[in-house]
Design an enzyme around this catalytic site. Structure first.
Site, PDB file in Angstrom:
ATOM      1  N   SER A 154       0.557  -1.209   0.117  1.00 50.75           N
ATOM      2  CA  SER A 154      -0.009   0.067  -0.010  1.00 50.75           C
ATOM      3  C   SER A 154       1.051   1.288  -0.081  1.00 50.75           C
ATOM      4  CB  SER A 154      -1.071   0.024   1.189  1.00 50.75           C
ATOM      5  OG  SER A 154      -0.282  -0.130   2.437  1.00 50.75           O
ATOM      6  N   ASP A 167      16.344   1.624   0.036  1.00 45.52           N
ATOM      7  CA  ASP A 167      16.254   2.618   1.396  1.00 45.52           C
ATOM      8  C   ASP A 167      15.869   4.010   0.470  1.00 45.52           C
ATOM      9  OD1 ASP A 167      17.265   3.070   4.467  1.00 45.52           O
ATOM     10  OD2 ASP A 167      17.050   4.813   3.318  1.00 45.52           O
ATOM     11  N   ASN A 210      19.561  -0.988  13.695  1.00 43.75           N
ATOM     12  CA  ASN A 210      19.563  -0.214  14.777  1.00 43.75           C
ATOM     13  C   ASN A 210      18.297  -0.719  15.602  1.00 43.75           C
ATOM     14  OD1 ASN A 210      21.698   1.045  13.507  1.00 43.75           O
ATOM     15  ND2 ASN A 210      20.238   2.036  12.278  1.00 43.75           N
ATOM     16  N   GLN A 233      17.456   3.848  15.751  1.00 46.20           N
ATOM     17  CA  GLN A 233      16.345   3.195  15.150  1.00 46.20           C
ATOM     18  C   GLN A 233      15.210   4.329  14.820  1.00 46.20           C
ATOM     19  OE1 GLN A 233      14.198  -0.017  16.888  1.00 46.20           O
ATOM     20  NE2 GLN A 233      13.192  -0.533  15.158  1.00 46.20           N
ATOM     21  N   VAL A 240      12.458   3.818  12.427  1.00 48.42           N
ATOM     22  CA  VAL A 240      11.345   3.017  12.096  1.00 48.42           C
ATOM     23  C   VAL A 240      11.309   1.750  13.085  1.00 48.42           C
ATOM     24  CG1 VAL A 240      10.224   1.604  10.157  1.00 48.42           C
ATOM     25  CG2 VAL A 240      11.393   3.833   9.716  1.00 48.42           C
ATOM     26  N   HIS A 273      14.641  -4.166  10.955  1.00 43.96           N
ATOM     27  CA  HIS A 273      15.046  -3.943   9.465  1.00 43.96           C
ATOM     28  C   HIS A 273      16.438  -4.247   9.635  1.00 43.96           C
ATOM     29  CE1 HIS A 273      14.480   0.307  10.971  1.00 43.96           C
ATOM     30  NE2 HIS A 273      15.396   0.411  10.343  1.00 43.96           N
ATOM     31  N   HIS A 303      19.817  -3.263   7.525  1.00 45.14           N
ATOM     32  CA  HIS A 303      20.582  -2.300   6.321  1.00 45.14           C
ATOM     33  C   HIS A 303      21.469  -3.135   5.816  1.00 45.14           C
ATOM     34  CE1 HIS A 303      18.931   1.631   7.955  1.00 45.14           C
ATOM     35  NE2 HIS A 303      18.958   1.191   9.101  1.00 45.14           N
TER      36      HIS A 303
HETATM   37  P1  DGP Z   1      16.620   3.193  10.827  1.00 44.00           P
HETATM   38  O1  DGP Z   1      17.102   4.549  11.369  1.00 44.00           O
HETATM   39  O2  DGP Z   1      17.613   2.096  11.380  1.00 44.00           O
HETATM   40  O3  DGP Z   1      15.166   3.049  11.751  1.00 44.00           O
HETATM   41  O4  DGP Z   1      16.276   3.203   9.471  1.00 44.00           O
HETATM   42  C1  DGP Z   1      15.255   3.562   8.947  1.00 44.00           C
HETATM   43  C2  DGP Z   1      15.336   3.549   7.323  1.00 44.00           C
HETATM   44  O5  DGP Z   1      14.144   3.529   6.693  1.00 44.00           O
HETATM   45  C3  DGP Z   1      16.122   4.964   6.962  1.00 44.00           C
HETATM   46  O6  DGP Z   1      17.498   4.692   6.438  1.00 44.00           O
HETATM   47  C4  DGP Z   1      15.101   5.601   5.816  1.00 44.00           C
HETATM   48  C5  DGP Z   1      14.169   4.499   5.428  1.00 44.00           C
HETATM   49  N1  DGP Z   1      13.024   4.570   5.055  1.00 44.00           N
HETATM   50  C6  DGP Z   1      12.051   5.469   5.994  1.00 44.00           C
HETATM   51  N2  DGP Z   1      10.843   5.681   5.403  1.00 44.00           N
HETATM   52  C7  DGP Z   1      10.945   4.992   4.337  1.00 44.00           C
HETATM   53  C8  DGP Z   1      10.163   4.606   3.261  1.00 44.00           C
HETATM   54  O7  DGP Z   1       8.763   5.060   3.358  1.00 44.00           O
HETATM   55  N3  DGP Z   1      10.597   4.121   2.150  1.00 44.00           N
HETATM   56  C9  DGP Z   1      11.612   3.436   2.206  1.00 44.00           C
HETATM   57  N4  DGP Z   1      12.178   2.789   1.134  1.00 44.00           N
HETATM   58  N5  DGP Z   1      12.567   3.824   3.090  1.00 44.00           N
HETATM   59  C10 DGP Z   1      12.468   4.449   4.137  1.00 44.00           C
END
Ligand code: DGP
Length: 122
Positions: free
Chosen positions: A23, A40, A95, A102, A104, A108, A110
């Site tokens: 979505s 990312d 993270n 972190q 999100v 996840h 990276h």
């Molecule tokens: P962290 O800081 O470890 O929680 O990394 C979250 C990562 O998620 C950050 O590098 C940017 C990525 N990110 C955040 N929102 C989105 C999104 O909507 N789409 C994608 N592809 N990446 C996202």
């Protein structure tokens, strides 16, 4: 082992759950029954891919299924190979929480590569 998503394992307010459900758009590079990988939005290296379990898990700290975590890590290694990072090397990092950086709250990993990465990270 959880093999499918259901309401109990998906958080509709979680951006990565919404990406997993299709979505919210993302550039998906790999997917299996348990995990998916997508680019990312804010890449920190020439290759910067996120690998997530399809099921909602807040972070590695609350992960309760070693198969799920291992499956995501195996997918991370597959994706790194497919990106051509196998020879030069790459980094897989997760993270956790505020001090871990972190942002999100969905587990996840990276996958970063394509340039010389520095250690220790900032
Ligand atoms: P962290 O800081 O470890 O929680 O990394 C979250 C990562 O998620 C950050 O590098 C940017 C990525 N990110 C955040 N929102 C989105 C999104 O909507 N789409 C994608 N592809 N990446 C996202």
């Amino acid at each position: 082992m959880t093999e499918t998503m259901n309401e109990a394992t998906t958080d509709p307010t979680c951006i990565f759950c919404r990406i997993a459900a299709g979505s919210i758009p993302a550039t998906v590079v790999a997917r299996n029954h348990q995990a998916m990988a997508f680019r990312d939005l804010n890449p920190q290296a020439p290759s910067h891919i996120l690998v997530i379990p399809l099921r909602h898990v807040d972070s590695l700290a609350s992960a309760d299924n070693p198969c799920e975590v291992g499956g995501a890590l195996a997918l991370a290694a597959e994706v790194a190979e497919a990106e051509g990072l196998g020879e030069g090397g790459y980094r897989v990092v997760t993270n956790i929480g505020r001090d871990g950086g972190q942002t999100v709250q969905h587990l996840h990993f990276h996958v970063l590569g394509g340039r010389q990465l520095h250690w220790p990270p900032g």
